[in-house]
Scaffold this motif. Structure first.
Motif: not given
Lengths: 525, 108, 645
Positions: A330-331, A334, A400, A403-404, A406-407, A478, A482
């Motif tokens: 999901e991260f 997205t 945003i 980061f997402l 990479l997460l 965001p 989103l």
């Protein structure tokens, strides 16, 4: 009310009309036209229901009956923002190249309109052949944009661009035809179908570890087409040339929207249609994406030309998007979708800004600049903000997305994520080094020569202001963005292995989007 | 002593042989001659060879369609000759040339 | 007033200041710009005080104020809200930040009065405070990270404030990129924590901490701590990422005071104190932190001895003091680390501002060899600087003494500590005394070596007020954390207020059996060492001109060269990492992009073109040829049909 078809075809009509508008009024008319398209597209906010994951606002007419090819358009949360991004960037692009294009303005703006239509069509098509047609049709106006209004090596660049992308698309066409033939077995041996919804239903045999099996082959055929479009390392070399030679408007649309056609394709075709192959080969794409991130950043660092630097930074940024999509969580997905929008906004803005300087000095060599900050402080502020967005400083949109991604990447493969994080450092390095050489330090020869003319004017301020607003809006809130895609993405990820998409045929002529939703809510209660 | 009757009894094959001969002469002319006018005439010859076989087939298979087709062919031939000659004349007027090789230069 | 509103106000004031000054950045009205900026920060300070008073009023043990402003990122399980947490730790930090911040803003008005762009300067300064507050008040790691990057950005902008000078712009860039290396590691640490605990909120993390410490190097918590520490080395200028801080002195001096001494650079210490519970579970990383901290303290101090630029000396001194703080957290002395952070903020800000006052008076001269005897011209600056000097070298009962002594004692006695590190600490303390005394002596005392055309003068009142306030704080600031062993013998039993205050959220490592005699002994030893080296420095550089320093430096020869060249770390980084990287990138571009991938595509294109050339003759435009092909084709087809049947 055929909103989607209007969005696709109104620009074509506009484009044709522009050919007959008096030369002195072309720019203004084009701006009005593109603004009206944008306003039309904002109706999507009312018509589109973000809480539903299915396909909405569907329009379907038979096109080639024998092969089950339809004119089939629809919208879901994945394409929603990409359509709006396209319509949003168009007036900005036109206003941005107000002064840059003086020859054949009619044809130029008509081309932009045709391009817009093809781009929107690509994002809305839910019939594979229709998708392919729009996907390829977008090449033509872009080819002319580069080839007719480009820089000194425009022919080389436009041909390279055209052939490179065409090469990949051929494989996609083959794959589409193969899948159309496969659909004959669906529903107890019905006819052929080119509908994506039927493609999703296919259960294509897959054998891990070998290349010669239908799902793997189809997977790679699509991947090649989209990877070239993105572009992904190692098939990215058309991009720097195309960007450098393209006029500002071409660069903005190329980076802002066209590259997203590739990543959109991954999300629309590859992930849901070939789940086993995607899961099996995701490491390869993630690896290439990470190589692309680092490679793009390193090569960007040593570019002597500002525009080429930004072009290579695109390679790096699109690497993030692909990395995010193939994390398959999901991260990452997205973040990947968000990063597509971010890249459209910030790289589009970077090209616009570079174009503004180029219009004045007709030179993009970094070493000839220096001390621009003193000569053009407002311009510098705008450039700084966009730079920060590009290097993903928190509170800007870039953060945003990155980061997402990479997460998500860390969840999927922590080693690759560790390598991708290097891109964060390198990204800051090449951008800030360029900023330092162009804007800071002692006054360079070009800045000296054009000193007082370098500051941006009101028109240019108006061009860049909406993008800057968007940079912060997307960075701070965001969820505003989103939430429109959430349902669709969740649906995609939760049904990774047996993804289907359906739509409700609206027999009643659509009254008002909101009323409909309200009615539905009542019905649920 | 061969039966003269049989020689004089002209059948389908005779027509076809003549037609084939005409066709080959025409084709040879189209392939080797350089003069546009001659080529056009040779084309006419080929078409007429075809006409001949049409008529012959029509006669022997007792099917009128073949003869109908001949009218079409003649019409087309007339049209073709008209256009071809017009082109040839125009080019001749302009360049004083009837050599087919020269026509290559027109491709620009 | 509701808590939410108070928190919002805390952020809104500096943000408004930033926007106001940012929009009219061309204005030269330094009084308006500075006044507004100072007022904004002071308003924030008052709000902070209100909040802290509220916090004090709460019941001990449950002192927490949280405020949820809005939902920021919410994807699946990942939640990062714009919400804030005020607890005893952040209370200390927020007071330091806004308090010292106000003073430095006030000082800046005078300092920037001759500058071309005062409005821009104050805009950046306010933005910095905004970000710094985000950093310390964020209730989760991501908000902390937002502030973390934000202060880095402001630091970049302020170091490169005079961007026309290429070197200053380069210094800013160096700071940002070095920080970015740390930030990248920080992100990895954050990811590990998220996937380990399922949350990045401090309160949740603390409540989920396991009870047993991890052994080895590859446990998730150890790795998380390690990566977060690497992040901290970037921000807090520790080995190996300290190189940016000395260069950061290119910025205006008040910036050095605020960002590069008092607040931003201590963010790493704050981070580790904030996650002290986690760090205690990773003893290996604690050990590493202690070693890095100790070494940084020592090496930076050696460099400081050889420098001649007043700001460079202070910069290396800052690196060295930060090393102390890391030494402290490494040995589990979290409260002393925070204590030293606070006292250091006072006296180092004071010294930087003092040096700013000196530089301002000397017309931008920074070389201490060209100063001397300034005591006469600038009595108040001298006196306050003197207080700072006494505080930093650790003269009781000034602020630095208590905090530094606590750290040394913990290094000696903690189960995580070691005697070697303790010796390193004491030697560093002695060296600190030496270079600081040298700085005092060369700048303020002795004969004047000021150039003829420079006429030093005392700074205006607006610049002196902050000096005086900070001077007072440097003296009394340490009294809130008097160690037990001293307070036991003092009349009235002054309690260790700070430790008591922080107790519910941060606990020091358990020292076990402690020997009071050893503590007194250590204290006396360090005081003796300090006194000895300070006297030595005074003899070397004081009024009577001594030849000793030159003799020693020539005697040490190459070693002196190595130290005064800052161990050639910059050269090493450039020679071994940065330049090869750039060369490699050029190679990648030329040999892979241009000469490899493109060549392959050209080959493919050539192949296609070659095929085309091969069949081109078939279409040469000769109509008779075409007719020929047709006939040949016809004949072939016919023969196939005839022969086939």
């Amino acid at each position: 009310m055929f909103l989607l078809s209007l969005l696709i075809f109104v620009p074509v009509v506009y484009g044709l009309m522009l050919l007959f508008v008096p030369k002195s009024q072309v720019k203004f008319t084009a701006l009005l036209f593109s603004l009206s398209t944008f306003i039309l597209s904002t109706r999507l906010f009312r018509e589109f229901d973000p809480s539903r994951a299915d396909l909405q606002l569907v329009e379907k007419f038979s096109w080639v009956k024998a092969f089950g090819i339809n004119y089939f358009v629809g919208i879901d949360g994945i394409s929603f923002w990409l359509v709006l991004l396209t319509t949003f960037l168009m007036p900005i692009t036109i206003l941005g190249s107000w002064k840059a294009v003086e020859k054949n303005t009619r044809a130029f703006h008509a081309n932009l309109m045709f391009l817009q239509s093809a781009l929107i069509g690509t994002f809305l098509a839910f019939d594979a052949i229709l998708f392919y047609v729009f996907f390829e049709a977008s090449l033509i106006p872009m080819y002319f944009l580069i080839g007719l209004w480009g820089g000194p090596r425009k022919i080389y660049a436009s041909v390279k661009f055209f052939i490179y992308t065409m090469f990949g698309s051929v494989f996609m066409l083959l794959a589409i035809i193969t899948m159309m033939i496969m659909t004959q077995t669906l529903d107890g041996g019905g006819g052929m179908s080119a509908s994506l919804l039927d493609f999703y239903k296919l259960d294509i045999p897959f054998i891990g570890g070998t290349l010669i099996n239908s799902q793997t082959l189809l997977f790679f055929a699509f991947c090649l087409a989209f990877a070239i479009k993105c572009p992904m390392f190692p098939v990215h070399t058309w991009l720097p040339d195309a960007h450098v030679e393209a006029p500002t408007a071409g660069s903005v649309l190329l980076a802002g929207v066209m590259l997203k056609m590739g990543t959109y394709g991954f999300l629309r075709f590859v992930l849901p249609m070939f789940p086993e192959a995607t899961a099996y080969w995701s490491w390869l794409l993630m690896l290439l994406a990470v190589i692309g991130i680092i490679y793009g950043a390193l090569v960007a660092m040593v570019q002597p030309d500002i525009k080429k630097l930004v072009a290579y930074s695109s390679v790096s940024h699109m690497g993030y998007v692909i990395l995010g999509l193939f994390t398959l969580n999901e991260f990452g997905v997205t973040g990947g979708l968000y990063q597509m929008l971010n890249h459209g906004v910030s790289t589009g803005a970077l090209f616009l800004l570079v174009g503004m300087v180029y219009e004045r000095t007709h030179n993009r060599e970094i070493s000839k600049y220096g001390g621009l900050a003193k000569a053009a402080p407002w311009f510098t502020i705008c450039f700084m903000i966009i730079t920060l967005s590009s290097i993903a400083v928190p509170m800007t949109n870039g953060f945003i997305g990155e980061f997402l991604i990479l997460l998500g990447a860390f969840q999927a493969n922590s080693y690759l994520a560790g390598a991708a994080v290097l891109g964060v450092v390198l990204g800051a390095t090449y951008m800030l080094w360029m900023v330092k050489r162009v804007f800071f330090g002692s006054t360079g020869e070009l800045v000296e020569k054009y000193n007082s003319k370098l500051e941006m004017n009101w028109r240019e301020g108006a061009v860049i202001a909406p993008l800057i607003i968007l940079v912060f809006w997307m960075g701070l809130l965001p969820n505003h963005f989103l939430n429109w895609s959430k349902a669709s993405l969740e649906h995609l990820l939760q049904n990774k292995n047996n993804y289907t998409l359906s739509y409700v045929t609206e027999s009643t002529p659509s009254i008002n989007g909101k009323k409909m939703i309200a009615l539905k809510d009542k019905a649920v209660k | 002593m061969p039966n003269l009757e049989s020689l004089l009894d002209i059948g389908l094959n005779h027509y076809l042989i003549v037609s084939a001969a005409l066709f080959c002469i025409g084709m040879a002319g189209v392939l080797v001659r350089r003069n546009v006018l001659v080529i056009l005439m040779c084309i006419e010859l080929m078409l007429n060879a075809v006409n001949l076989s049409f008529v012959a087939f029509s006669h022997y298979s007792e099917n009128i369609n073949g003869q109908v087709m001949v009218f079409f062919v003649m019409t087309i031939a007339a049209a073709e000759a008209g256009v071809g000659l017009a082109l040839a004349v125009t080019i001749f007027k302009k360049f004083k040339e009837v050599n087919i090789r020269f026509f290559e230069q027109l491709k620009g | 007033m509701s808590v939410k509103l108070l928190f919002s106000l805390l952020f809104i004031f500096p943000l408004l200041g930033f926007l106001f000054n940012g929009v009219r950045f061309k204005s030269k009205n330094y009084k308006l710009a500075g006044g507004l900026a100072t007022a904004a920060v002071f308003a924030s300070f008052m709000v902070a005080v209100t909040l802290v008073v509220k916090l004090i009023g709460m019941e001990e043990g449950s002192r927490q104020i949280t405020a949820h402003l809005f939902s920021w990122i919410h994807i699946g399980d990942f939640v990062a809200n714009a919400s804030f947490l005020l607890d005893p730790i952040s209370a200390v930090m927020i007071l330091i930040i806004t308090g010292v911040g106000t003073l430095i803003h006030l000082f800046s008005i005078g300092y920037m009065s001759h500058d071309e762009r005062p409005s821009k300067y104050f805009a950046y300064l306010n933005l910095f405070l905004f970000n710094m507050m985000l950093l310390v008040l964020g209730d989760n790691l991501l908000i902390l990270f937002v502030g973390w990057e934000g202060v880095g950005l402001c630091s970049y902008l302020l170091i490169g404030f005079w961007f026309s000078d290429s070197e200053k712009a380069a210094a800013g860039m160096k700071a940002f990129i070095t920080n970015r290396i740390g930030d990248a590691a920080f992100l990895i640490g954050l990811f590990i924590i998220f996937f380990q605990f399922g949350s990045i909120e401090f309160l949740t993390i603390n409540s989920l901490l396991p009870t047993t410490a991890e052994v080895g190097w590859f446990g998730p918590m150890t790795l998380a701590c390690l990566f977060l520490f690497i992040g901290a080395t970037g921000k807090s200028a520790q080995i190996p990422l300290y190189v940016w801080l000395p260069d950061a002195m290119a910025g205006p001096t008040p910036v050095s005071a605020l960002i590069h001494a008092a607040t931003m650079v201590t963010a790493g210490v704050y981070l580790i104190v904030r996650l002290s519970g986690l760090y205690l579970l990773a003893p290996n990383v604690m050990m590493l932190i202690a070693i890095i901290g100790g070494l940084t303290a020592f090496f930076a101090a050696t460099i400081a001895i050889t420098q001649n630029d007043i700001k460079k000396i202070l910069a290396y001194s800052t690196v060295s003091q930060l090393g102390y703080m890391f030494l402290a957290v490494g040995v589990g002395a979290f409260v002393p680390a925070l204590f030293h952070l606070m006292t250091h903020a006072f006296f180092k800000a004071l010294m930087f501002l003092g040096s700013g006052s000196v530089i301002h008076a000397m017309h931008e001269e920074q070389d201490i060899r060209k100063m001397g005897g300034l005591k006469k011209y600038m009595p108040i600056t001298h006196f306050t600087f003197l207080l700072g000097w006494l505080a930093i070298i650790g003269v009781p009962p000034l602020a630095g003494f208590f905090s530094k002594d606590e750290i040394l004692w913990y290094t000696y006695a903690s189960p995580q500590g070691s005697k070697i590190l303790w010796i390193l600490g004491v030697v560093t303390a002695a060296m600190t005394a030496f270079y600081m005394t040298r700085l005092m002596a060369l700048t303020f005392w002795g004969k004047s070596r000021v150039a003829k055309d420079v006429h030093p003068h005392e700074s205006p009142v607006s610049m002196l007020i902050p000096l005086v306030v900070l001077g007072v704080l440097s003296v009394i600031g340490g009294w809130i954390g008097i160690p037990h062993v001293i307070s036991a013998v003092l009349p009235g039993h002054i309690p260790n207020v700070l430790e008591h205050w922080l107790e519910p959220v941060v606990k020091n490592i358990n020292l076990g059996e402690i020997s009071v005699a050893a503590e007194w002994g250590g204290m006396l030893l360090s005081i003796t060492a300090v006194a000895f080296s300070a006297t030595l420095a005074y003899l070397f550089y004081g009024s009577s001109k001594s030849e000793m320093p030159n003799k020693i430096s020539t005697a040490l020869g190459p070693i002196y060269k190595l130290i005064s060249g800052k161990y050639f770390i910059d050269e090493l980084y450039f020679g071994k990492i940065i330049n090869p990287l750039i060369d490699m990138s050029k190679g990648l571009w030329l040999y892979i992009d241009v000469n490899f991938i493109d060549k392959i595509t050209y080959l493919a294109a050539d192949f296609a073109a070659g095929c085309g050339r091969g069949v081109r003759d078939l279409q040469n435009g000769n109509i008779q040829r075409y007719a020929m092909y047709m006939s040949i084709g016809l004949i072939i087809v016919l023969s196939i049909i005839l022969l086939g049947s």
